[in-house]
Motif scaffolding. Sequence first.
Motif: not given
Length: 227
Positions: A210-212, A201-202, A219-222
């Motif tokens: 919230i979106s990671g 997903g985005w 744990d990962a996020w943009v």
Amino acid sequence: MNRRVLLIGVAVAGLAVAGAGMTSVLMDLPQDAVPVQDPVGDALREANRAPVQTPASPSSQAPATPASGSPSTVPTAAPGAPVVIVTPEAEIAAVQEEAPPEAAAEAPKVEAAPVAAPGRRQRRPVAVIHAIDKVTAESMLFEVEVGGRPVRFNKTLIFSVRACEVSAPDELTEDAIAYLEVGVQPRGVAVPTEARQIFKGWMFASSPAISGLQHPIYDAWVVGCKA
């Protein structure tokens, strides 16, 4: 002679097909993540190390200017003559009374500015990802090419990016958005298996909580999108 030419052509065609298949296999194989620098974090750390300037003492400050509503200087009058104090409010009222009524009617009309079309988000070819292994406390900031080879983090987590774009100039929040596919595939197993997908997903850089990716181990996020 013709038979030899035909055999050579078949061999060349076979090598070409084998080369294309090998290239496709290599593109599907994940590559190890490579750490990249964090210019935003470095700038914040430099700002924290900068010396703090102390405010100037009250004695060195310039004297305050008189308030706009204070009366003007009283002119010197002859002895016995009445003293008249003229305030700025009285002067403005006198000017408004002397102005002809036609001045207000002749004021130019202000036309409303045309509404500009909304801006478009710009896509970038590289996404910057931040991943953390909560067991070993390993943290890394790395890049993943959009539509390119998957990137493996900590020998298990595999990232693939399908799109990465930045917010338009007219948007209220400056943000980076990326569409990710994250899977788990242990490295070094005897029988290679397909990665088990754990996220698709985005991701929004402005709201990583919230979106990671939220996983018991990872744990990962943009973080952003690069040109």
